[in-house]
Design a protein around this motif. Structure first.
Motif, PDB file in Angstrom:
ATOM      1  N   GLY A  70       0.994  -1.385  -0.115  1.00  0.00           N
ATOM      2  CA  GLY A  70      -0.002  -0.120  -0.140  1.00  0.00           C
ATOM      3  C   GLY A  70       1.037   1.418   0.089  1.00  0.00           C
ATOM      4  O   GLY A  70       2.089   1.282   0.599  1.00  0.00           O
ATOM      5  N   GLU A  71       0.334   2.291  -0.614  1.00  0.00           N
ATOM      6  CA  GLU A  71       0.853   3.553  -0.814  1.00  0.00           C
ATOM      7  C   GLU A  71       0.185   4.590   0.375  1.00  0.00           C
ATOM      8  O   GLU A  71      -0.956   4.697   0.127  1.00  0.00           O
ATOM      9  CB  GLU A  71       0.808   4.230  -2.022  1.00  0.00           C
ATOM     10  N   LEU A  72       0.824   5.434   1.228  1.00  0.00           N
ATOM     11  CA  LEU A  72       0.254   6.119   2.153  1.00  0.00           C
ATOM     12  C   LEU A  72       0.840   7.195   2.064  1.00  0.00           C
ATOM     13  O   LEU A  72       1.961   7.429   1.963  1.00  0.00           O
ATOM     14  CB  LEU A  72       0.279   5.405   3.470  1.00  0.00           C
ATOM     15  N   ASP A  73      -0.011   8.670   1.822  1.00  0.00           N
ATOM     16  CA  ASP A  73       0.444   9.639   1.916  1.00  0.00           C
ATOM     17  C   ASP A  73       0.176  10.398   3.487  1.00  0.00           C
ATOM     18  O   ASP A  73      -1.043  10.468   3.710  1.00  0.00           O
ATOM     19  CB  ASP A  73      -0.052  10.763   0.832  1.00  0.00           C
ATOM     20  N   ILE A  74       1.213  10.912   4.079  1.00  0.00           N
ATOM     21  CA  ILE A  74       0.814  11.542   5.248  1.00  0.00           C
ATOM     22  C   ILE A  74       1.266  12.969   5.284  1.00  0.00           C
ATOM     23  O   ILE A  74       2.387  13.674   5.106  1.00  0.00           O
ATOM     24  CB  ILE A  74       1.896  10.744   6.337  1.00  0.00           C
ATOM     25  N   SER A  75       0.107  13.897   5.518  1.00  0.00           N
ATOM     26  CA  SER A  75       0.461  15.551   5.421  1.00  0.00           C
ATOM     27  C   SER A  75       1.493  15.842   6.090  1.00  0.00           C
ATOM     28  O   SER A  75       1.284  15.587   7.513  1.00  0.00           O
ATOM     29  CB  SER A  75      -0.955  16.046   5.633  1.00  0.00           C
ATOM     30  N   GLY A  76       2.407  16.564   5.644  1.00  0.00           N
ATOM     31  CA  GLY A  76       3.404  17.004   6.375  1.00  0.00           C
ATOM     32  C   GLY A  76       4.704  16.230   6.489  1.00  0.00           C
ATOM     33  O   GLY A  76       5.647  16.582   7.241  1.00  0.00           O
ATOM     34  N   TYR A  77       4.419  14.898   6.310  1.00  0.00           N
ATOM     35  CA  TYR A  77       5.633  13.906   6.625  1.00  0.00           C
ATOM     36  C   TYR A  77       6.157  13.158   5.292  1.00  0.00           C
ATOM     37  O   TYR A  77       7.164  12.542   5.496  1.00  0.00           O
ATOM     38  CB  TYR A  77       5.110  13.095   7.626  1.00  0.00           C
TER      39      TYR A  77
END
Length: 167
Positions: free
Chosen positions: A12-19
């Motif tokens: 899975g790909e996960l985008d974490i705002s600010g990180y």
């Protein structure tokens, strides 16, 4: 704190705002501590399937633990509550994968369903704390790639060789 494990499908790909973004490998548990609010967005491709499970903890969870021994056992998880983003990868765990499968195949409805899921979540939390503690103790060990017994044997042989060279 968020902890989860993918049990089926592609990584899975996960985008974490600010990180930034990260790839979540299947069967590899991840634990994340956030210094504050963050938005996590996962993307799926049409025609694909993936499944995973986990838990989310807030500081109030630890405040509700009054027993000192329980508090100590949960310390590896509590340590993830910092002002900074923390990411820990855990080794694949058959126990966490089984708990994820159980959670997703909940056979109950209503109150029994909630009790069943709470039990799974608490078992998931306990196993994650154990794995974090084990992983932390492994980090303190020398990184020679040997088991403790193998290392002790090598050190004993080294002493024997050193003693015979000196004589």
């Amino acid at each position: 704190i968020f902890c989860g494990v993918l049990i089926s499908g592609d990584d899975g790909e996960l985008d974490i705002s600010g990180y930034g973004s990260l790839t979540l490998p299947r069967s590899c548990p991840v634990v994340m501590g956030f210094g504050g609010g963050a938005r996590c967005i996962g993307n799926c491709r049409a025609g694909t399937h993936c499944a995973g499970a986990g838990f989310r903890l807030y500081p109030s969870f630890f405040e509700s633990i009054r027993d000192e021994e329980e508090g100590i056992q949960l310390e590896p998880l509590r340590a993830m509550l910092t002002d900074a983003f923390m990411l820990r990868w855990l080794p694949p765990s058959a126990r966490l994968i089984e708990l994820a499968r159980l959670s997703l195949s909940n056979p109950y409805v209503g109150a029994l369903s909630r009790l069943f899921l709470q039990g799974c979540a608490l078992a998931f939390i306990a196993e994650t704390a154990r794995l974090l503690a084990e992983h932390d103790s492994d980090d303190d060990a020398p990184s020679h790639g040997l088991s403790e017994v193998e290392y002790e044997r090598v050190m004993a042989l080294t002493k024997i060789i050193d003693d015979s060279i000196v004589d």
